[in-house]
Design a protein around this motif. Structure first.
Motif, PDB file in Angstrom:
ATOM      1  N   ALA A  62      47.000  45.232  35.628  1.00  0.00           N
ATOM      2  CA  ALA A  62      45.680  45.800  35.883  1.00  0.00           C
ATOM      3  C   ALA A  62      45.703  47.295  35.664  1.00  0.00           C
ATOM      4  CB  ALA A  62      45.238  45.498  37.319  1.00  0.00           C
ATOM      5  N   ASN A  63      44.539  47.859  35.435  1.00  0.00           N
ATOM      6  CA  ASN A  63      44.420  49.309  35.420  1.00  0.00           C
ATOM      7  C   ASN A  63      44.835  49.859  36.779  1.00  0.00           C
ATOM      8  OD1 ASN A  63      42.876  48.503  33.093  1.00  0.00           O
ATOM      9  ND2 ASN A  63      42.045  50.572  33.054  1.00  0.00           N
ATOM     10  N   PHE A 101      37.891  43.225  33.463  1.00  0.00           N
ATOM     11  CA  PHE A 101      37.324  44.037  34.532  1.00  0.00           C
ATOM     12  C   PHE A 101      36.038  44.717  34.075  1.00  0.00           C
ATOM     13  CE2 PHE A 101      40.338  46.628  32.206  1.00  0.00           C
ATOM     14  CZ  PHE A 101      39.677  47.825  32.003  1.00  0.00           C
ATOM     15  N   HIS A 102      35.409  44.165  33.051  1.00  0.00           N
ATOM     16  CA  HIS A 102      34.122  44.686  32.605  1.00  0.00           C
ATOM     17  C   HIS A 102      33.316  43.552  31.985  1.00  0.00           C
ATOM     18  CE1 HIS A 102      35.797  44.482  28.566  1.00  0.00           C
ATOM     19  NE2 HIS A 102      36.776  45.254  28.956  1.00  0.00           N
ATOM     20  N   ASP A 142      31.834  48.508  33.961  1.00  0.00           N
ATOM     21  CA  ASP A 142      32.927  48.172  34.869  1.00  0.00           C
ATOM     22  C   ASP A 142      32.488  47.112  35.870  1.00  0.00           C
ATOM     23  OD1 ASP A 142      34.691  49.832  33.688  1.00  0.00           O
ATOM     24  OD2 ASP A 142      34.693  51.372  35.233  1.00  0.00           O
ATOM     25  N   TYR A 165      42.429  46.427  43.719  1.00  0.00           N
ATOM     26  CA  TYR A 165      42.814  45.031  43.879  1.00  0.00           C
ATOM     27  C   TYR A 165      43.720  44.785  45.087  1.00  0.00           C
ATOM     28  CZ  TYR A 165      41.100  44.131  39.108  1.00  0.00           C
ATOM     29  OH  TYR A 165      40.324  43.986  37.980  1.00  0.00           O
ATOM     30  N   LEU A 198      42.143  50.336  39.642  1.00  0.00           N
ATOM     31  CA  LEU A 198      41.272  49.269  40.130  1.00  0.00           C
ATOM     32  C   LEU A 198      41.651  48.844  41.550  1.00  0.00           C
ATOM     33  CD1 LEU A 198      40.907  47.148  36.885  1.00  0.00           C
ATOM     34  CD2 LEU A 198      39.182  48.587  37.964  1.00  0.00           C
ATOM     35  N   PRO A 247      34.901  45.463  38.545  1.00  0.00           N
ATOM     36  CA  PRO A 247      36.162  45.115  39.209  1.00  0.00           C
ATOM     37  C   PRO A 247      36.062  43.845  40.038  1.00  0.00           C
ATOM     38  CG  PRO A 247      35.116  47.021  40.245  1.00  0.00           C
ATOM     39  CD  PRO A 247      34.382  46.769  38.967  1.00  0.00           C
TER      40      PRO A 247
END
Length: 359
Positions: free
Chosen positions: A315-316, A282-283, A289, A321, A319, A291
């Motif tokens: 995932a974080n 995701f970076h 960053d 999604y 984020l 996403p």
């Protein structure tokens, strides 16, 4: 066609040649961690030998007609009058790359490097000075470009050997895996991947894929925990990581067929799968960053799963999604949350099951 993305480090790398501080040589030019860009078009592209292990960048270079090699090794006899370098952020990896650049330079040749100020420019300049001495430096575009004097064998040979070894693959986690600096979570088990592995059901079966496989931890866990898996394809954009995954996963006793694919997942997959697991990036390589990369991984997974196929994703927590998951899958549920991460299971809708009966 040159990349349209802004690349201050690349622009700065070529500044000494455009302002007359350095002269472009007549012979071949080696470009380590090469990236394509409009700034390159000022020079004869046929001279460039580009080393790039990150598939999206390698693809851009090849689309522009540039020569791309997997690795330039000091063990070969080829030496270059000019070696250009865009060092990475991880310092051991960067030092090893600078050492290799010096080793690949011809007698009288020079090494030129460029780094963003917030990516370790001062450290990189100090390292090259310590290794081989500096011939000059410039600052522009929030970057520093610096170069050696013409190399005549006066560099620190002992330090060069030590730094070349900094990037060597080595055992980690008590010898369970092999890894190397610069690879994502290179010296540990990423906590997000560990969370997902803990929640993989044992009934996963069929032919699956690991998108963004890294050095192979998650794939190894799939094969260890899910005996009904018949085949697993590992997709990884960084060739340095994929080489490690090949060693790490092939060492696990399994009857499953395993394939290793140097591939940019965002470009789509070549086939369809029964299941997919992923800890998507995701970076960017500069840690900015992005996403949108993770969202694209999810969209590609949805496109590439068979009806009724399942995605296991981590995932974080922050984020965004959900919209992409809901658009591509019939059912989505969070399996667990811990340490700022969430493990998710998504089921691709089966039209035959979900279709309303005809009236």
């Amino acid at each position: 066609m040159a990349s349209s993305h802004s690349d201050p480090a690349l622009d700065s790398l070529l500044l000494p040649f455009t302002n007359g501080a350095l002269c472009w040589p007549d012979g071949p030019v080696l470009f380590l961690r090469a990236r394509d860009g409009a700034a390159l078009r000022q020079f004869p592209l046929s001279q460039l030998v580009c080393e790039q292990s990150f598939k999206p960048f390698a693809d851009e270079l090849q689309r522009s007609g540039l020569q791309v090699v997997p690795e330039a090794s000091p063990a070969t006899a080829t030496r270059y009058p000019l070696v250009l370098v865009l060092p990475p952020r991880q310092r051991d990896e960067a030092r090893a790359l600078l050492a290799r650049a010096v080793a690949l330079a011809a007698p009288g040749g020079i090494v030129v490097a460029s780094i963003g100020n917030n990516e370790g420019a001062k450290s990189g300049e100090s390292d090259l000075k310590q290794l081989a001495g500096l011939g000059g430096c410039l600052s522009k575009n929030h970057c520093r470009v610096f170069w050696t004097r013409p190399l005549d064998g006066s560099h620190d040979a002992a330090l060069l050997d030590r730094w070349l070894a900094l990037d060597a693959p080595r055992p980690i986690l008590g010898g369970r895996f092999i890894s190397r600096p610069g690879v994502f979570a290179w010296d540990r088990i990423d906590p997000a991947s560990a969370l997902l592995a803990e929640h993989l059901p044992a009934d996963i079966a069929g032919h699956g894929a690991d998108l963004g496989a890294g050095y192979g931890y998650l794939s190894a866990e799939v094969l260890a925990r899910c005996p009904k898996v018949q085949a697993l394809d590992l997709y990884e954009a960084e060739a340095r990581a994929l080489q490690l995954a090949r060693q790490n996963v092939s060492g696990h006793a399994t009857l499953a067929q395993v394939d290793y694919r140097w591939h940019d997942v965002t470009s789509g997959l070549p086939q369809r799968y029964d299941f997919i697991v992923s800890n998507p990036p995701f970076h960017t390589q500069s840690r900015a960053d992005r996403p949108d990369i993770g969202r694209r991984f999810i969209a590609v997974a949805a496109e590439s799963l068979k009806p009724g196929g399942r995605l296991w994703l981590v995932a974080n927590r922050h984020l965004p999604y959900e919209e992409t998951l809901n658009a591509g899958f019939g059912q989505v549920r969070v399996l667990a949350e811990r340490d700022g991460f969430k493990a998710i299971e998504a089921l691709k809708a089966n039209p035959a099951v979900n279709r309303r009966p005809a009236r």
